[in-house]
Design a protein around this motif. Structure first.
Motif, PDB file in Angstrom:
ATOM      1  N   GLY A  32       0.806  -1.218   0.000  1.00  0.00           N
ATOM      2  CA  GLY A  32       0.000   0.000   0.000  1.00  0.00           C
ATOM      3  C   GLY A  32       0.835   1.261   0.000  1.00  0.00           C
ATOM      4  O   GLY A  32       0.515   2.230  -0.710  1.00  0.00           O
ATOM      5  N   LEU A  33       1.917   1.293   0.766  1.00  0.00           N
ATOM      6  CA  LEU A  33       2.780   2.480   0.773  1.00  0.00           C
ATOM      7  C   LEU A  33       3.457   2.679  -0.578  1.00  0.00           C
ATOM      8  O   LEU A  33       3.639   3.818  -1.021  1.00  0.00           O
ATOM      9  N   ARG A  35       2.155   1.980  -3.427  1.00  0.00           N
ATOM     10  CA  ARG A  35       1.138   2.574  -4.305  1.00  0.00           C
ATOM     11  C   ARG A  35       0.971   4.065  -4.037  1.00  0.00           C
ATOM     12  O   ARG A  35       0.561   4.818  -4.931  1.00  0.00           O
ATOM     13  N   LEU A  36       1.260   4.488  -2.802  1.00  0.00           N
ATOM     14  CA  LEU A  36       1.128   5.903  -2.453  1.00  0.00           C
ATOM     15  C   LEU A  36       2.403   6.697  -2.734  1.00  0.00           C
ATOM     16  O   LEU A  36       2.496   7.867  -2.365  1.00  0.00           O
ATOM     17  N   GLY A  37       3.361   6.074  -3.388  1.00  0.00           N
ATOM     18  CA  GLY A  37       4.545   6.804  -3.823  1.00  0.00           C
ATOM     19  C   GLY A  37       5.791   6.611  -2.992  1.00  0.00           C
ATOM     20  O   GLY A  37       6.834   7.215  -3.291  1.00  0.00           O
ATOM     21  N   TRP A  38       5.732   5.787  -1.979  1.00  0.00           N
ATOM     22  CA  TRP A  38       6.925   5.505  -1.182  1.00  0.00           C
ATOM     23  C   TRP A  38       7.840   4.543  -1.934  1.00  0.00           C
ATOM     24  O   TRP A  38       7.378   3.625  -2.612  1.00  0.00           O
ATOM     25  N   SER A 326      -7.001  -0.013   3.054  1.00  0.00           N
ATOM     26  CA  SER A 326      -6.650   1.318   2.551  1.00  0.00           C
ATOM     27  C   SER A 326      -6.684   2.344   3.672  1.00  0.00           C
ATOM     28  O   SER A 326      -5.882   3.295   3.687  1.00  0.00           O
ATOM     29  N   VAL A 329      -3.351   1.802   5.646  1.00  0.00           N
ATOM     30  CA  VAL A 329      -2.186   2.319   4.913  1.00  0.00           C
ATOM     31  C   VAL A 329      -2.188   3.839   4.899  1.00  0.00           C
ATOM     32  O   VAL A 329      -1.136   4.479   5.063  1.00  0.00           O
ATOM     33  N   ALA A 330      -3.365   4.442   4.718  1.00  0.00           N
ATOM     34  CA  ALA A 330      -3.440   5.905   4.672  1.00  0.00           C
ATOM     35  C   ALA A 330      -2.985   6.524   5.984  1.00  0.00           C
ATOM     36  O   ALA A 330      -2.293   7.556   5.998  1.00  0.00           O
ATOM     37  N   ASP A 333       0.778   6.164   6.250  1.00  0.00           N
ATOM     38  CA  ASP A 333       1.357   7.136   5.317  1.00  0.00           C
ATOM     39  C   ASP A 333       1.457   8.511   5.965  1.00  0.00           C
ATOM     40  O   ASP A 333       2.497   9.184   5.882  1.00  0.00           O
ATOM     41  N   ARG A 334       0.406   8.951   6.647  1.00  0.00           N
ATOM     42  CA  ARG A 334       0.426  10.255   7.299  1.00  0.00           C
ATOM     43  C   ARG A 334       1.445  10.300   8.432  1.00  0.00           C
ATOM     44  O   ARG A 334       2.161  11.278   8.602  1.00  0.00           O
TER      45      ARG A 334
END
Length: 339
Positions: A32-33, A35-38, A326, A329-330, A333-334
């Protein structure tokens, strides 16, 4: 700007024979990270020497996320280099809260958590225990609960659930309370039930063997198929009438959340963080280590149709309130982004 994360995880993270809640959580974060650009650089390790080698390859100042199991293996190695990196420990459990934790493991847990810049706990109960035991400061721990995945065919019509089919999902180990379940089932000899114990038998082989011997006395009514592949596990969830989770201690209870996402009723011990995974309805909680109470709850499920229908209705109503991966993961991410 691409954000970089070094992620130390158990070597068995992707081993289908060693499925665990912690491994699933790590997999979901890794994917998931990304996919969020990590830029997630996963470093699987199997012990202190491998952890030390992995840590030595990480440049100074980098953000490093360490699975709590790895942290326990290599607490000294991690603590020695923590000052040159931004260290986050992912605590799936509180080792000191488990009855079979030795003093060396407890000391390792204390050492590595003291060296972390931040601890991510997978339940409010876990975070509270960490603070209560003075392992971390209250302002140095964040809670990110596990998510769930909706089965691809969860909303499709299929074979009806069998009320008398019981399902217990989790590694066959003392803290999961399988011996309590065996004792409870012996109190229900006249009921037409069947039970599947799905989970690894290799973590604590001597305990798993004792459970297998107990199960054999039930004349085929109890199955122990080991770890089920995802399609097989999904079929087991769809076939069973109720999930039984008799844990003595539990940080959260991912199997409970998975059952609730499927609209499946649960009978579980009121232990550790299970109240969090059970929130929203469709769950009966009983005292841990109490086979008589568990047997009574199972008897009511099998013998009192009105109770069973109420529980099924509550479980069906609660299924859409269960968060998915999701959301997990969100939030991570924060948290990591703020570091």
């Amino acid at each position: 700007m691409t954000r970089a994360l070094w992620f130390l995880v158990p070597a068995a993270i992707d081993d289908p024979a060693q499925v665990s809640g912690g491994n699933v959580y790590d997999q979901r974060l890794r994917e998931g990270l990304a996919r969020l650009g990590w830029r997630v650089r996963t470093l699987p390790v199997a012990g202190a020497a491998e952890a030390q080698a992995a840590l030595s390859a990480i440049p100074p100042g980098e953000l490093v996320l360490v699975d709590g199991l790895v942290a326990g293996w290599a607490s000294s190695e991690i603590s020695a280099v923590a000052s040159r990196m931004r260290l986050v420990v992912l605590a799936h459990m509180v080792a000191a809260a488990f009855p079979d934790t030795g003093p060396d493991t407890a000391r390792a847990e204390r050492e590595v958590l003291a060296a972390a810049d931040l601890v991510i706990a997978t339940s409010e109960w876990t975070a509270g225990e960490l603070v209560r035991r003075e392992l971390v400061a209250a302002n140095a721990v964040a809670v990110v609960r596990p998510g769930t995945s909706r089965a691809a065919d969860a909303d499709k019509p299929g074979a009806p659930r069998t009320d008398a089919e019981l399902l217990c999902v989790g590694v066959i180990a003392p803290h999961k309370g399988h011996d309590v379940l065996m004792s409870a089932l012996r109190r229900l000899p006249r009921h037409d039930w069947r039970c599947t114990l799905a989970g690894s038998t290799t973590a604590v082989p001597e305990f798993a063997e004792r459970i297998a011997q107990s199960a054999a006395r039930f004349d085929g009514r109890i199955r122990m198929p080991g770890v089920l592949a995802p399609p097989e596990l999904d079929r087991a969830y769809r076939r069973a009438g109720v999930l039984v989770a008799p844990s003595l201690v539990e940080s959260f209870g991912m199997a409970i959340a998975d059952a609730r996402r499927r609209g499946m009723p649960v009978i579980a011990s009121d232990a550790g963080g299970i109240r969090e995974s059970a929130a929203g309805g469709g769950v009966v909680l009983v005292p841990p280590r109490d086979p008589e109470a568990l047997a009574h709850a199972l008897w009511r499920w099998l013998s009192v149709p009105a109770d069973r229908v109420r529980l099924q209705s509550a479980a069906a109503s609660a299924r859409n309130a269960v968060p998915d991966w999701s959301d997990t993961v969100a939030r991570v991410d924060r948290i990591l982004g703020a570091l």
